[in-house]
Write a protein that holds these residues in place. Structure first.
Motif, short mmCIF file in Angstrom:
data_model
loop_
_atom_site.label_atom_id
_atom_site.label_comp_id
_atom_site.label_asym_id
_atom_site.label_seq_id
_atom_site.Cartn_x
_atom_site.Cartn_y
_atom_site.Cartn_z
N UNK A 277 25.65 21.96 -8.79
CA UNK A 277 25.06 20.73 -9.33
C UNK A 277 25.73 19.45 -8.82
N UNK A 278 27.07 19.44 -8.77
CA UNK A 278 27.75 18.23 -8.32
C UNK A 278 27.52 17.97 -6.83
N UNK A 279 27.35 19.05 -6.05
CA UNK A 279 27.07 18.88 -4.62
C UNK A 279 25.64 18.38 -4.41
N UNK A 280 24.72 18.84 -5.25
CA UNK A 280 23.33 18.37 -5.16
C UNK A 280 23.24 16.87 -5.45
N UNK A 281 24.01 16.43 -6.44
CA UNK A 281 24.03 14.99 -6.78
C UNK A 281 24.59 14.19 -5.61
N UNK A 282 25.70 14.68 -5.02
CA UNK A 282 26.29 13.97 -3.89
C UNK A 282 25.34 13.94 -2.70
N UNK A 283 24.67 15.05 -2.43
CA UNK A 283 23.72 15.09 -1.32
C UNK A 283 22.60 14.08 -1.52
#
Length: 211
Positions: free
Chosen positions: A99-105
């Motif tokens: 989830x946190x990587x999806x937000x950053x992407x």
């Protein structure tokens, strides 16, 4: 998630405004040498105006907004957003990202769009070669390296005529990092036309990345 950004610019602002189809007013381009072009702040062509100072202008027309800007003393605070809707993402990628990587992407893609619009808007040669980046079609790939750098690849829809009547798809690759102040810095950015182009245009190279 809020995608609003607040920038403060001295007059003359050096921005050209125009109305878009849904009664919003956006920044069409920067004037060379103006505050927007030289400030280094996170503002870009394509940004939609939400507030001027504390005044909500998100539903106002062009003439009303111009009157408010002219009445402002320098410097002027502008609240803007990129005007992009929620990004589409391939199902496999959505399932594989934390989830946190999806937000950053998501943030890196949006920052890459703004950087692309700034760079192409400042170059007559690039504007001729690429045109205007209208929107993001779909996020194809994303990953976060151990050093925090986020790599993304997405299809962007460009137009050389400035509207949706004559568009083409372009494969865009970008690398971005989130700084301590929350700002996304784009380290590398390139565009390759999906069909029949045969070359990649590097808009920004990351000379610090030796890999």
């Amino acid at each position: 998630m809020s995608y609003e950004r607040v920038v403060t610019l001295p007059k003359p602002l050096g921005i050209v405004l125009g109305e878009v189809g849904d009664c919003r007013v956006r920044i069409e381009e920067f004037q060379p040498g103006g505050s927007a072009a030289t400030s280094g702040l996170d503002i870009a062509p394509g940004d939609v105006l939400l507030k001027i100072g504390e005044t909500d202008v998100s539903a106002m027309g062009f003439d009303s907004i111009m009157e408010i800007i002219l009445a402002q003393t320098s410097p002027v605070s502008l609240t803007v957003t990129d005007g992009l809707p929620r990004l589409d993402i391939t199902p496999n990628l959505a399932n594989s990202l934390k989830p946190q990587d999806a937000v950053l992407a998501d943030l890196v893609v949006r920052a890459a769009v703004r950087e692309c619009r700034r760079i192409t808007g400042a170059s007559a040669e690039l504007k001729e070669a690429l045109g205007e980046l209208l929107r993001v079609e779909i996020l194809l790939g994303a990953g976060v390296r151990p050093d925090g750098r986020c790599l993304v690849r997405f299809f962007g829809i460009f137009s050389r005529s400035g509207d949706s009547s004559n568009t083409y798809s372009c494969n865009i690759a970008a690398a971005g990092v989130k700084r301590a102040d929350g700002r996304i810095e784009i380290m590398a950015l390139s565009c390759a036309k999906d069909e029949g182009w045969g070359r990649t245009i590097d808009l920004k190279r990351d000379d610090s990345d030796a890999t």
